[in-house]
Motif scaffolding. Structure first.
Motif, PDB file in Angstrom:
ATOM      1  N   ALA A 264     -16.441  67.268  71.612  1.00  0.00           N
ATOM      2  CA  ALA A 264     -15.436  67.631  70.609  1.00  0.00           C
ATOM      3  C   ALA A 264     -14.133  66.881  70.869  1.00  0.00           C
ATOM      4  N   TYR A 265     -13.665  66.137  69.870  1.00  0.00           N
ATOM      5  CA  TYR A 265     -12.420  65.378  70.016  1.00  0.00           C
ATOM      6  C   TYR A 265     -11.249  66.297  70.318  1.00  0.00           C
ATOM      7  N   ARG A 266     -11.232  67.466  69.704  1.00  0.00           N
ATOM      8  CA  ARG A 266     -10.112  68.386  69.928  1.00  0.00           C
ATOM      9  C   ARG A 266     -10.019  68.809  71.399  1.00  0.00           C
ATOM     10  N   ASP A 267     -11.172  69.036  72.017  1.00  0.00           N
ATOM     11  CA  ASP A 267     -11.179  69.409  73.432  1.00  0.00           C
ATOM     12  C   ASP A 267     -10.623  68.273  74.286  1.00  0.00           C
ATOM     13  N   ALA A 268     -11.087  67.053  73.996  1.00  0.00           N
ATOM     14  CA  ALA A 268     -10.602  65.893  74.749  1.00  0.00           C
ATOM     15  C   ALA A 268      -9.102  65.686  74.525  1.00  0.00           C
TER      16      ALA A 268
ATOM     17  N   SER B  37     -14.967  60.209  62.801  1.00  0.00           N
ATOM     18  CA  SER B  37     -14.218  61.155  61.972  1.00  0.00           C
ATOM     19  C   SER B  37     -14.583  60.907  60.514  1.00  0.00           C
ATOM     20  N   LYS B  38     -14.017  61.713  59.630  1.00  0.00           N
ATOM     21  CA  LYS B  38     -14.296  61.542  58.205  1.00  0.00           C
ATOM     22  C   LYS B  38     -13.752  60.208  57.691  1.00  0.00           C
TER      23      LYS B  38
ATOM     24  N   VAL C  27     -14.679  54.514  65.146  1.00  0.00           N
ATOM     25  CA  VAL C  27     -13.995  53.575  66.038  1.00  0.00           C
ATOM     26  C   VAL C  27     -14.715  53.511  67.376  1.00  0.00           C
ATOM     27  N   SER C  28     -15.083  52.299  67.787  1.00  0.00           N
ATOM     28  CA  SER C  28     -15.714  52.109  69.082  1.00  0.00           C
ATOM     29  C   SER C  28     -14.644  52.053  70.165  1.00  0.00           C
ATOM     30  N   LEU C  29     -14.805  52.856  71.200  1.00  0.00           N
ATOM     31  CA  LEU C  29     -13.844  52.900  72.306  1.00  0.00           C
ATOM     32  C   LEU C  29     -14.423  52.134  73.487  1.00  0.00           C
TER      33      LEU C  29
ATOM     34  N   ALA D  38      -7.849  62.568  63.157  1.00  0.00           N
ATOM     35  CA  ALA D  38      -9.115  62.872  63.833  1.00  0.00           C
ATOM     36  C   ALA D  38      -9.134  64.314  64.332  1.00  0.00           C
ATOM     37  N   TYR D  39      -7.992  64.787  64.795  1.00  0.00           N
ATOM     38  CA  TYR D  39      -7.881  66.176  65.261  1.00  0.00           C
ATOM     39  C   TYR D  39      -8.113  67.131  64.094  1.00  0.00           C
ATOM     40  N   ASP D  40      -7.438  66.862  62.975  1.00  0.00           N
ATOM     41  CA  ASP D  40      -7.570  67.731  61.800  1.00  0.00           C
ATOM     42  C   ASP D  40      -8.994  67.702  61.225  1.00  0.00           C
ATOM     43  N   ASP D  41      -9.652  66.547  61.364  1.00  0.00           N
ATOM     44  CA  ASP D  41     -11.016  66.405  60.853  1.00  0.00           C
ATOM     45  C   ASP D  41     -12.077  67.007  61.779  1.00  0.00           C
ATOM     46  N   ASN D  42     -11.626  67.499  62.942  1.00  0.00           N
ATOM     47  CA  ASN D  42     -12.568  67.998  63.952  1.00  0.00           C
ATOM     48  C   ASN D  42     -13.579  66.905  64.301  1.00  0.00           C
ATOM     49  N   ALA D  43     -13.046  65.715  64.619  1.00  0.00           N
ATOM     50  CA  ALA D  43     -13.874  64.544  64.899  1.00  0.00           C
ATOM     51  C   ALA D  43     -14.693  64.732  66.171  1.00  0.00           C
ATOM     52  N   GLU D  44     -15.612  63.803  66.380  1.00  0.00           N
ATOM     53  CA  GLU D  44     -16.492  63.859  67.541  1.00  0.00           C
ATOM     54  C   GLU D  44     -16.394  62.560  68.335  1.00  0.00           C
TER      55      GLU D  44
END
Length: 226
Positions: free
Chosen positions: A26-30, A71-72, A76-78, A94-100
């Motif tokens: 979860a992006y939000r957790d990170a 994200s929606k 993006v490749s990191l 990305a946070y608002d979208d609950n990205a992964e």
């Protein structure tokens, strides 16, 4: 009632297995983990913070491992360095979208989270005083973030890949350069990968004033805490 209990157990087991087999974080957790360093108000000019993936078992290879922010709006490749570290993208969208954060392996094979280390210099020259300060800054931050790193700073470690030129010399005014020993070991204290080339500089073993000169840029520099 027995049938209902069995159904619930099956559902819980399935959920646990799905979590275990997941390939995303979860992006939000990170984000919540990484923002601690950004908000840290004490001196940190010698420190850098990455998002890192590291194997839980030495049999797991990092070769070919990829990390992607999905994200929606975008994918993006990191880029991961040789130690599994990536520059973390802070993104409100990305946070608002609950990205992964998607790993192209099972995420359960890795430990993932913030990783603080000492900044490398492009010219390869480090004053002994700066390395002492960097070590103290790293220890202070780790304590702030709840990590029991050790009692105090005793030195720093330079890490190189197997094929890199692993050479670190100590230069003091009026004295011949001292070449520090190279050995096999992990980049960081609790890593399972042990086959890198490391050079340890212990503060007490050499004069307080001087410079450390590296033959090539190390993969990482980390404080030693004992």
């Amino acid at each position: 009632m027995r049938a209902v209990i069995l159904l619930l157990l099956c559902l819980l087991t399935a959920f646990a297995c799905a979590q275990e087999d997941s390939d995303w974080i979860a992006y939000r957790d990170a984000y919540r983990q990484m923002i601690w360093f950004e908000k840290y108000g004490k001196p940190k000019q010698f420190l850098q913070n990455h998002y890192r993936l590291r194997p839980r078992d030495k049999s797991i290879s990092m070769d070919g491992v990829r990390l992607t922010l999905n994200s929606k709006a975008a994918q993006v490749s990191l880029a991961l360095d040789a130690l599994g570290r990536a520059v973390f993208p802070f993104s409100k969208a990305a946070y608002d979208d609950n990205a992964e954060l998607v790993v192209n392996r099972k995420a359960s094979q890795f430990k993932a989270g913030p990783w603080v280390s000492i900044v490398t210099r492009p010219d390869g020259v480090y004053t002994a005083a700066d390395l002492r300060t960097a070590c103290e800054q790293q220890l202070a931050y780790l304590r702030y973030s709840g990590v029991n790193a050790g009692k105090g700073c005793v030195g720093v470690q330079f890490t190189y890949g197997r094929s890199d030129t692993a050479q670190v010399q100590f230069h003091a005014t009026g004295a011949a350069p001292v070449t520090l020993a190279v050995k096999d070991g992990p980049a960081f204290a609790d890593d399972v990968v042990q086959n890198l080339r490391v050079v340890v500089y212990r503060f007490a073993s050499l004069p307080e004033a001087g410079q450390l000169v590296t033959g090539s840029t190390p993969l990482a520099i980390a404080g030693l805490f004992e």
